[in-house]
Design a protein around this motif. Structure first.
Motif, PDB file in Angstrom:
ATOM      1  N   GLN A 142      -8.370 -18.217 -40.429  1.00 15.77           N
ATOM      2  CA  GLN A 142      -9.113 -19.049 -39.135  1.00 15.77           C
ATOM      3  C   GLN A 142      -8.470 -17.800 -37.182  1.00 15.77           C
ATOM      4  OE1 GLN A 142     -10.430 -22.591 -39.326  1.00 15.77           O
ATOM      5  NE2 GLN A 142     -12.492 -21.249 -39.736  1.00 15.77           N
ATOM      6  N   ARG A 143      -6.598 -19.011 -37.548  1.00 18.32           N
ATOM      7  CA  ARG A 143      -6.387 -18.292 -36.348  1.00 18.32           C
ATOM      8  C   ARG A 143      -6.088 -17.021 -36.398  1.00 18.32           C
ATOM      9  NH1 ARG A 143      -0.904 -20.904 -37.347  1.00 18.32           N
ATOM     10  NH2 ARG A 143       0.351 -18.927 -36.780  1.00 18.32           N
ATOM     11  N   TYR A 144      -5.098 -16.091 -37.700  1.00 15.80           N
ATOM     12  CA  TYR A 144      -5.409 -14.597 -37.324  1.00 15.80           C
ATOM     13  C   TYR A 144      -6.285 -14.625 -37.009  1.00 15.80           C
ATOM     14  CZ  TYR A 144      -2.952 -10.590 -39.445  1.00 15.80           C
ATOM     15  OH  TYR A 144      -2.351  -9.910 -39.839  1.00 15.80           O
ATOM     16  N   GLU A 145      -7.759 -14.581 -37.215  1.00 18.22           N
ATOM     17  CA  GLU A 145      -8.448 -13.860 -36.751  1.00 18.22           C
ATOM     18  C   GLU A 145      -8.932 -14.235 -34.732  1.00 18.22           C
ATOM     19  OE1 GLU A 145     -13.018 -13.173 -38.179  1.00 18.22           O
ATOM     20  OE2 GLU A 145     -12.608 -15.350 -37.301  1.00 18.22           O
ATOM     21  N   MET A 171      -7.632 -10.677 -47.319  1.00 17.25           N
ATOM     22  CA  MET A 171      -8.475 -10.689 -46.594  1.00 17.25           C
ATOM     23  C   MET A 171      -7.807 -10.604 -45.018  1.00 17.25           C
ATOM     24  SD  MET A 171      -9.948 -14.222 -47.694  1.00 17.25           S
ATOM     25  CE  MET A 171     -10.507 -14.448 -46.454  1.00 17.25           C
ATOM     26  N   ALA A 172      -6.162 -10.906 -44.907  1.00 12.93           N
ATOM     27  CA  ALA A 172      -6.158 -10.769 -43.764  1.00 12.93           C
ATOM     28  C   ALA A 172      -5.423  -9.267 -43.563  1.00 12.93           C
ATOM     29  CB  ALA A 172      -4.534 -11.177 -43.639  1.00 12.93           C
ATOM     30  N   MET A 210     -12.835  -6.413 -39.495  1.00 11.74           N
ATOM     31  CA  MET A 210     -13.820  -7.094 -40.180  1.00 11.74           C
ATOM     32  C   MET A 210     -13.110  -8.501 -40.100  1.00 11.74           C
ATOM     33  SD  MET A 210     -13.790  -6.350 -44.690  1.00 11.74           S
ATOM     34  CE  MET A 210     -14.131  -4.579 -45.793  1.00 11.74           C
ATOM     35  N   THR A 211     -14.184  -9.319 -39.765  1.00 16.75           N
ATOM     36  CA  THR A 211     -13.751 -10.646 -39.205  1.00 16.75           C
ATOM     37  C   THR A 211     -14.175 -11.430 -41.018  1.00 16.75           C
ATOM     38  OG1 THR A 211     -16.474 -10.670 -40.282  1.00 16.75           O
ATOM     39  CG2 THR A 211     -16.134 -10.633 -37.633  1.00 16.75           C
ATOM     40  N   LEU A 212     -13.859 -12.759 -40.995  1.00 15.89           N
ATOM     41  CA  LEU A 212     -13.152 -13.541 -41.523  1.00 15.89           C
ATOM     42  C   LEU A 212     -14.165 -13.768 -42.413  1.00 15.89           C
ATOM     43  CD1 LEU A 212     -11.059 -14.811 -43.174  1.00 15.89           C
ATOM     44  CD2 LEU A 212     -11.799 -16.620 -42.239  1.00 15.89           C
ATOM     45  N   SER A 213     -15.232 -13.659 -42.377  1.00 12.70           N
ATOM     46  CA  SER A 213     -16.843 -14.129 -43.252  1.00 12.70           C
ATOM     47  C   SER A 213     -16.355 -12.642 -43.791  1.00 12.70           C
ATOM     48  CB  SER A 213     -17.668 -14.068 -42.656  1.00 12.70           C
ATOM     49  OG  SER A 213     -18.666 -13.437 -41.250  1.00 12.70           O
ATOM     50  N   ALA A 273     -14.325 -10.038 -44.382  1.00 11.03           N
ATOM     51  CA  ALA A 273     -13.677 -10.546 -45.625  1.00 11.03           C
ATOM     52  C   ALA A 273     -13.631 -11.088 -47.111  1.00 11.03           C
ATOM     53  CB  ALA A 273     -12.142 -10.375 -44.817  1.00 11.03           C
ATOM     54  N   LEU A 274     -14.294 -12.510 -46.968  1.00 12.03           N
ATOM     55  CA  LEU A 274     -13.916 -13.341 -47.737  1.00 12.03           C
ATOM     56  C   LEU A 274     -15.219 -12.377 -48.499  1.00 12.03           C
ATOM     57  CD1 LEU A 274     -13.528 -15.373 -48.571  1.00 12.03           C
ATOM     58  CD2 LEU A 274     -15.309 -16.799 -48.185  1.00 12.03           C
ATOM     59  N   GLN A 275     -16.153 -12.331 -48.024  1.00 16.82           N
ATOM     60  CA  GLN A 275     -17.797 -12.251 -48.598  1.00 16.82           C
ATOM     61  C   GLN A 275     -17.041 -10.700 -49.914  1.00 16.82           C
ATOM     62  OE1 GLN A 275     -20.717 -13.473 -49.015  1.00 16.82           O
ATOM     63  NE2 GLN A 275     -19.994 -12.130 -50.646  1.00 16.82           N
ATOM     64  N   ARG A 276     -15.927  -9.809 -49.186  1.00 14.92           N
ATOM     65  CA  ARG A 276     -15.316  -8.781 -49.795  1.00 14.92           C
ATOM     66  C   ARG A 276     -15.073  -8.929 -51.348  1.00 14.92           C
ATOM     67  NH1 ARG A 276     -13.880  -2.885 -49.063  1.00 14.92           N
ATOM     68  NH2 ARG A 276     -15.442  -2.320 -47.883  1.00 14.92           N
ATOM     69  N   LEU A 277     -14.274 -10.264 -50.948  1.00 16.55           N
ATOM     70  CA  LEU A 277     -13.167 -10.704 -52.007  1.00 16.55           C
ATOM     71  C   LEU A 277     -14.267 -10.840 -53.390  1.00 16.55           C
ATOM     72  CD1 LEU A 277     -10.236 -10.391 -52.261  1.00 16.55           C
ATOM     73  CD2 LEU A 277     -10.441  -9.691 -49.797  1.00 16.55           C
ATOM     74  N   LYS A 278     -14.959 -12.226 -52.565  1.00 20.95           N
ATOM     75  CA  LYS A 278     -15.916 -12.534 -53.666  1.00 20.95           C
ATOM     76  C   LYS A 278     -16.812 -11.625 -54.705  1.00 20.95           C
ATOM     77  CE  LYS A 278     -16.326 -17.226 -52.259  1.00 20.95           C
ATOM     78  NZ  LYS A 278     -15.880 -17.871 -53.057  1.00 20.95           N
ATOM     79  N   THR A 279     -17.018 -10.246 -53.780  1.00 19.23           N
ATOM     80  CA  THR A 279     -17.587  -8.791 -54.404  1.00 19.23           C
ATOM     81  C   THR A 279     -16.750  -8.821 -55.209  1.00 19.23           C
ATOM     82  OG1 THR A 279     -19.188  -8.653 -51.999  1.00 19.23           O
ATOM     83  CG2 THR A 279     -18.834  -6.888 -53.812  1.00 19.23           C
ATOM     84  N   ALA A 280     -15.342  -7.833 -55.220  1.00 17.71           N
ATOM     85  CA  ALA A 280     -14.968  -7.461 -55.959  1.00 17.71           C
ATOM     86  C   ALA A 280     -13.931  -8.877 -56.867  1.00 17.71           C
ATOM     87  CB  ALA A 280     -13.618  -7.334 -55.371  1.00 17.71           C
ATOM     88  N   ARG A 281     -13.958 -10.170 -56.396  1.00 22.43           N
ATOM     89  CA  ARG A 281     -13.426 -10.804 -57.609  1.00 22.43           C
ATOM     90  C   ARG A 281     -14.160 -12.014 -57.303  1.00 22.43           C
ATOM     91  NH1 ARG A 281      -9.204 -11.312 -60.894  1.00 22.43           N
ATOM     92  NH2 ARG A 281      -7.810 -13.443 -61.284  1.00 22.43           N
TER      93      ARG A 281
END
Length: 149
Positions: free
Chosen positions: A136-139, A100-101, A109-112, A114-122
């Motif tokens: 969130q801090r990184y974003e 996600m980072a 990508m935004t955090l959400s 990136a999370l969506q992309r990851l959940k779609t992949a796995r």
């Protein structure tokens, strides 16, 4: 079932068992393995570059300190035409946070997103709350460094 899940054309995520399958690594043309754990083994494939991020899956661990280095390593590998595999024991929390980072830093990508992309992949992806707050801090840091749009 052993499998490497494709996040993007140059990025894959998996658990440690799948990551150590020489056959899968060759099949998916993996050139860099990022092992986000203290104790999981690396694949024995000699031709694959290796990077270890020694953190436990604990909300108190400082994964934030490794985001830039990992994101940049994945990006460099992609620019060279390679493919990176990020993994931890179960391929759920630590490795997902690192992926996600990368998506946030180099794919904008935004955090959400990136999370969506990851959940779609796995589907099993679920970074622990500590890692989510570090993301969130990184974003916020990324937004600040990019300046007003």
């Amino acid at each position: 079932m052993l499998q490497l899940c494709e996040v993007s054309s140059s990025l894959l995520i998996s658990n440690a068992r799948s990551a150590c399958s020489e056959e899968l690594l060759q099949q998916e043309a993996v050139t860099l393995c990022i092992n986000v754990s203290r104790q999981q083994p690396f694949p024995s494939a000699g031709a694959v570059a290796k990077l270890r991020v020694p953190v436990y899956d604990d909300p108190g661990e400082d994964l934030y300190a490794h985001f830039d280095r990992c994101a940049d390593a994945i990006q460099t590998e992609a620019e060279l035409g390679g493919r990176s595999l990020v993994y931890c024991k179960n391929g759920r929390s630590r490795s997902a946070a690192v992926c996600m980072a990368y998506l946030m830093k180099h794919r904008g990508m935004t955090l959400s997103e990136a999370l969506q992309r990851l959940k779609t992949a796995r589907r099993v992806v679920e970074p622990n709350l500590g890692f989510l707050s570090q993301l969130q801090r990184y974003e916020h840091e990324l937004k600040r460094s990019r300046g007003p749009s």
